[in-house]
Design an enzyme around this catalytic site. Structure first.
Site, mmCIF file in Angstrom:
data_model
loop_
_atom_site.group_PDB
_atom_site.id
_atom_site.type_symbol
_atom_site.label_atom_id
_atom_site.label_comp_id
_atom_site.label_asym_id
_atom_site.label_seq_id
_atom_site.Cartn_x
_atom_site.Cartn_y
_atom_site.Cartn_z
ATOM 1 N N HIS A 149 -26.440 6.543 -50.584
ATOM 2 C CA HIS A 149 -27.434 7.211 -49.947
ATOM 3 C C HIS A 149 -28.635 7.345 -50.722
ATOM 4 C CE1 HIS A 149 -25.974 11.199 -50.510
ATOM 5 N NE2 HIS A 149 -27.428 11.456 -50.702
ATOM 6 N N ASP A 179 -20.121 5.979 -49.070
ATOM 7 C CA ASP A 179 -21.473 6.593 -49.786
ATOM 8 C C ASP A 179 -21.211 6.520 -51.191
ATOM 9 O OD1 ASP A 179 -23.852 7.725 -49.692
ATOM 10 O OD2 ASP A 179 -23.018 9.527 -49.900
ATOM 11 N N SER A 258 -26.826 15.014 -55.503
ATOM 12 C CA SER A 258 -26.196 13.691 -54.834
ATOM 13 C C SER A 258 -25.771 12.529 -55.923
ATOM 14 C CB SER A 258 -27.024 13.054 -53.649
ATOM 15 O OG SER A 258 -26.872 13.720 -52.625
#
Length: 430
Positions: A149, A179, A258
């Site tokens: 993402h 992901d 992230s």
């Protein structure tokens, strides 16, 4: 007369020898008795000491012995003790451990900046990441692991290393389902790259300390510390993405973290920080990471093929519960109910049967009367997560042996797998 004297002399010698023997025997018997008593006392003392360690820990035992211990560090090589007052040393064992992990690992973490055509929610269930994220250097060839993402909608990528040098990056492979993504930078031979040390997520324990390093809100290589709060979590985001078998941690994770590493106390990567459940867009103690074992299983495909081709059964599964089993009058209460099979699909051709009786089950419509899946290749399947894990390392086209219960009888079928899709995994999370 000489003969009598010699005889008496011999008798005296024999008597002396017997006396010595008796004395030696008595001494040995006494020492043996003492040894038995000491051994019994030692065993009793060991029991008492084990009880103290169990109830109060090593610190309690040492305290009873008059040894003041300020900190104890448990490692692979044994136990390290810090004695005396805290003014006699600068850092605690825990602090030294954190410092060492950071010094060894921070150069392996990169800051990723993305250029987007439109504003998107690039941090999963939180405020937009504003085109930033983190990554982990995998090799000296410039391969970097991050979240899908972070990079999937980017038109351009820039990677900044620990020394503030920046390089353009290209997307190598993308796995939206887990992901994960691999990107690559090209650097000259004089530029050193520091690959991260890969660990394993297989033997994690709830309560184990974990360390996160990333770039929250653009602050490079920020370190936070927490514990493993939960394991094997299926996490579904507002965008419909699913992270299966996720690691839950309370280590503070914010936008920009992230793709960064979740590390154990040895500085080994055990997870990839991926998402955060929050009502405010910032860390509230409920954060999730992708297990590194999952990443290890897909990295070769991402580098070689650009995507991951996983295996799956072309069925519609339903988690079996005791209530549902009783309602359907099944002979088993655990397993996966085959609600439907894809018409003309590989599972149907192999003999797997779906249900025919339509019923309302919560907010969904399911079919009763089908087979109940019990195991795959010998791995028990009692929950939907077990189905995912049993097929985790398979590829489409592989054949698996599936044990089913059909109307009270067990049968084994060999079924060829189809390619798994994101919709397949989304169906696992209720």
């Amino acid at each position: 007369m000489l003969k009598d004297s010699r005889k008496r002399f011999i008798q005296v010698l024999v008597a002396l020898a017997l006396l010595v023997l008796v004395i030696l025997s008595a001494v040995l018997l006494w020492r043996w008795t003492e040894s038995i008593g000491a051994s019994a006392k030692r065993k009793e003392l060991e029991k008492v000491l084990h009880t103290i360690v169990k109830d109060e820990g090593e610190a309690g035992l040492l305290s009873m012995a008059g040894v003041t211990v300020d900190n104890i560090f448990y490692g692979d090589e044994g136990v390290s003790l810090f004695e005396g007052q805290d003014t006699s040393w600068r850092y605690s064992a825990d602090e030294m451990q954190n410092i060492k992990v950071y010094e060894n690992c921070n150069k392996s973490v990169v800051h990723i900046t993305t250029t987007l055509d439109v504003t998107v929610n690039s941090f999963m269930e939180v405020l937009p990441a504003q085109g930033t994220g983190s990554g982990i250097i995998l090799s000296t060839e410039g391969y970097i692991l991050t979240n899908a993402h972070v990079v999937e909608k980017a038109t351009s990528l820039t990677v900044k290393l620990f020394d503030q040098r920046s390089y353009p990056a290209k997307l190598v492979g993308l796995d939206s389902e887990d992901d994960l993504a691999v990107i690559k930078i090209s650097v000259d031979k004089a530029t050193p790259l520091f690959p991260i040390t890969i660990g394993t997520s297989e033997d994690l324990k709830i309560g184990q300390k974990v360390i996160a390093i990333g770039n929250p809100f653009g602050y490079d290589r920020t370190m936070t510390v927490g514990i493993v709060s939960g394991l094997n979590r299926p996490v579904k985001t507002a965008e419909g993405k699913v992270i299966m078998d996720a690691i839950q941690t309370d280590a503070s994770i914010n936008p920009g973290n992230s793709g960064g590493p979740l590390l154990n106390s040895r500085g080994e990567v055990i997870g990839i920080n991926s998402s955060i459940y929050s009502t405010t867009g910032s860390s509230q103690g409920l954060n999730f990471a992708i297990p590194i074992d999952t990443a290890i299983s897909v990295i070769p495909d991402l580098i070689k093929l650009g995507r991951v081709i996983r295996g799956w059964l072309d069925i519609i599964p339903v988690q079996l519960t005791p209530q549902l089993a009783a309602y359907a009058k099944l002979s088993v209460s655990k397993g996966i109910l085959i609600s439907q099979v894809v018409s003309g699909g590989l599972a149907e051709k192999a003999g797997l049967k779906g249900g025919t009786q339509v019923v309302q089950y919560g907010s969904s419509v399911i079919y009763l009367g089908g087979d109940v899946l019990l195991s795959i290749n010998g791995h028990p399947v009692e929950e939907l997560n077990d189905l995912y894990l049993a097929l985790l390392n398979t590829r489409s086209g592989d054949k698996v042996k599936v044990l089913i219960n059909r109307k009270g009888e067990e049968k084994t079928l060999e079924i060829q797998l189809v390619e798994r899709s994101a919709q397949n995994v989304s169906a696992l999370v209720r």
